[in-house]
Write an enzyme that holds these catalytic residues in place. Structure first.
Site, mmCIF file in Angstrom:
data_model
loop_
_atom_site.group_PDB
_atom_site.id
_atom_site.type_symbol
_atom_site.label_atom_id
_atom_site.label_comp_id
_atom_site.label_asym_id
_atom_site.label_seq_id
_atom_site.Cartn_x
_atom_site.Cartn_y
_atom_site.Cartn_z
ATOM 1 N N ASP A 184 -4.771 1.612 10.820
ATOM 2 C CA ASP A 184 -6.172 1.309 11.094
ATOM 3 C C ASP A 184 -6.229 0.750 12.525
ATOM 4 O OD1 ASP A 184 -8.875 0.701 9.572
ATOM 5 O OD2 ASP A 184 -8.343 -1.227 10.405
ATOM 6 N N GLY A 204 0.780 -1.241 0.000
ATOM 7 C CA GLY A 204 0.000 0.000 0.000
ATOM 8 C C GLY A 204 0.805 1.282 0.000
ATOM 9 N N GLU A 244 4.119 3.772 6.348
ATOM 10 C CA GLU A 244 2.845 3.087 6.108
ATOM 11 C C GLU A 244 1.914 3.984 5.316
ATOM 12 O OE1 GLU A 244 1.178 0.622 5.818
ATOM 13 O OE2 GLU A 244 1.119 -0.718 7.548
ATOM 14 N N ASP A 245 1.036 3.376 4.523
ATOM 15 C CA ASP A 245 -0.016 4.130 3.851
ATOM 16 C C ASP A 245 -1.072 4.575 4.851
ATOM 17 O OD1 ASP A 245 -0.706 1.495 4.331
ATOM 18 O OD2 ASP A 245 -1.525 1.104 2.350
ATOM 19 N N PHE A 247 -13.726 2.753 4.992
ATOM 20 C CA PHE A 247 -12.795 2.110 4.066
ATOM 21 C C PHE A 247 -12.515 3.025 2.872
ATOM 22 C CE2 PHE A 247 -11.556 -0.755 0.623
ATOM 23 C CZ PHE A 247 -10.537 -1.444 1.258
ATOM 24 N N LYS A 284 -6.538 6.348 11.162
ATOM 25 C CA LYS A 284 -7.941 6.288 11.612
ATOM 26 C C LYS A 284 -7.924 6.154 13.129
ATOM 27 C CE LYS A 284 -9.649 3.594 7.631
ATOM 28 N NZ LYS A 284 -10.090 2.224 7.244
ATOM 29 N N ASP A 311 -5.762 -0.461 -1.934
ATOM 30 C CA ASP A 311 -6.576 -1.270 -2.842
ATOM 31 C C ASP A 311 -7.880 -1.741 -2.213
ATOM 32 O OD1 ASP A 311 -5.193 -3.112 -1.033
ATOM 33 O OD2 ASP A 311 -6.046 -4.682 -2.294
HETATM 34 P P1 5GP Z 1 -3.790 -2.229 10.658
HETATM 35 O O1 5GP Z 1 -2.837 -3.338 10.967
HETATM 36 O O2 5GP Z 1 -3.380 -0.891 11.232
HETATM 37 O O3 5GP Z 1 -5.210 -2.601 11.053
HETATM 38 O O4 5GP Z 1 -3.917 -2.099 9.107
HETATM 39 C C1 5GP Z 1 -2.868 -1.702 8.366
HETATM 40 C C2 5GP Z 1 -3.036 -2.042 6.910
HETATM 41 O O5 5GP Z 1 -4.370 -2.355 6.565
HETATM 42 C C3 5GP Z 1 -2.675 -0.856 6.063
HETATM 43 O O6 5GP Z 1 -1.314 -0.805 5.777
HETATM 44 C C4 5GP Z 1 -3.494 -1.095 4.819
HETATM 45 O O7 5GP Z 1 -2.786 -1.921 3.942
HETATM 46 C C5 5GP Z 1 -4.710 -1.805 5.327
HETATM 47 N N1 5GP Z 1 -5.838 -0.864 5.504
HETATM 48 C C6 5GP Z 1 -6.270 -0.288 6.645
HETATM 49 N N2 5GP Z 1 -7.314 0.520 6.429
HETATM 50 C C7 5GP Z 1 -7.561 0.481 5.100
HETATM 51 C C8 5GP Z 1 -8.515 1.133 4.237
HETATM 52 O O8 5GP Z 1 -9.383 1.925 4.631
HETATM 53 N N3 5GP Z 1 -8.413 0.834 2.912
HETATM 54 C C9 5GP Z 1 -7.484 -0.013 2.419
HETATM 55 N N4 5GP Z 1 -7.499 -0.219 1.110
HETATM 56 N N5 5GP Z 1 -6.572 -0.650 3.182
HETATM 57 C C10 5GP Z 1 -6.606 -0.393 4.511
HETATM 58 MG MG MG Z 2 -0.264 -1.139 4.239
#
Ligand code: 5GP
Ligand code: MG
Length: 179
Positions: free
Chosen positions: A107, A49, A103-104, A156, A135, A163
């Site tokens: 979440d 991402g 990181e992109d 989302f 977020k 993606d």
């Molecule tokens: P976490 O481990 O913080 O829950 O999630 C991290 C990863 O989940 C991010 O690097 C990303 O790849 C994916 N992710 C989290 N939120 C979103 C979202 O709203 N859209 C998309 N496409 N990917 C997300």
């Molecule tokens: Mg990611």
């Protein structure tokens, strides 16, 4: 640019323009340039991402830097599984270095809650976290995030590297799912 798009079975509306994204990226780069003046950080983007964000971010860096990608995966469809299924590419080059994990989006924070300690275990001089999007309402871990581009609600999104089941990464803008 399109106001609404469809990817697979979902529709999305334009949420953050390319101009707004690039302004946030350049502001973050300014802060990193101040904090790392005279240093040579190792920029570590987390694939897939963050490829587009990392690419734009490093173009604005004025400090010397190296770039080395790693890969982690914990997402299926539109929900984070919370389980880190893989971490590929991180190695002993990290020893003694100033690491910036890129990181992109953060979440739940589960991905970085695993990657940060895994990186620290390799003996770097420092580890900081830079994310384009955050977020806050979704965060489930006590993670220190050093650089945040924009805070967004718990919806989302796709585009600019992010993606929906593989699609939408090439979009220049960020789109939000229409419920
Ligand atoms: P976490 O481990 O913080 O829950 O999630 C991290 C990863 O989940 C991010 O690097 C990303 O790849 C994916 N992710 C989290 N939120 C979103 C979202 O709203 N859209 C998309 N496409 N990917 C997300
Ligand atoms: Mg990611």
């Amino acid at each position: 640019m399109e106001q609404t798009i469809t990817l697979g079975d979902k529709s999305f509306r334009l949420y953050i323009t390319e101009q707004q994204i690039l302004a946030a990226v350049s502001q973050m780069a300014d802060r990193i340039n101040q904090d790392y003046a005279g240093k040579t950080p190792l920029i570590v983007p987390i694939l897939n991402g963050s490829f587009m964000f990392a690419s734009d971010l490093v173009k604005h860096l004025t400090c010397r830097c190296e770039i080395s990608f790693i890969k982690a995966s914990s997402y299926r469809g539109t929900t984070s599984t919370g389980e880190l299924t893989s971490l590929i590419g991180i190695n002993e080059d990290v020893k003694g270095r100033d690491i910036i994990l890129v990181e992109d989006i953060i979440d739940t924070g589960h991905t970085l809650a695993k990657i940060v300690p895994a990186t620290e275990a390799l003996g770097p001089a420092s580890v900081k976290v830079a994310t384009l999007l955050f977020k806050p309402k979704a965060l489930k871990t006590d993670l220190r995030i050093d650089y945040v581009g924009m805070e967004i609600p718990n919806e989302f999104i796709v585009g600019y590297g992010l993606d929906y089941d593989g699609l939408g990464r090439n979009l220049r803008e960020i789109y939000q799912v229409i419920a």
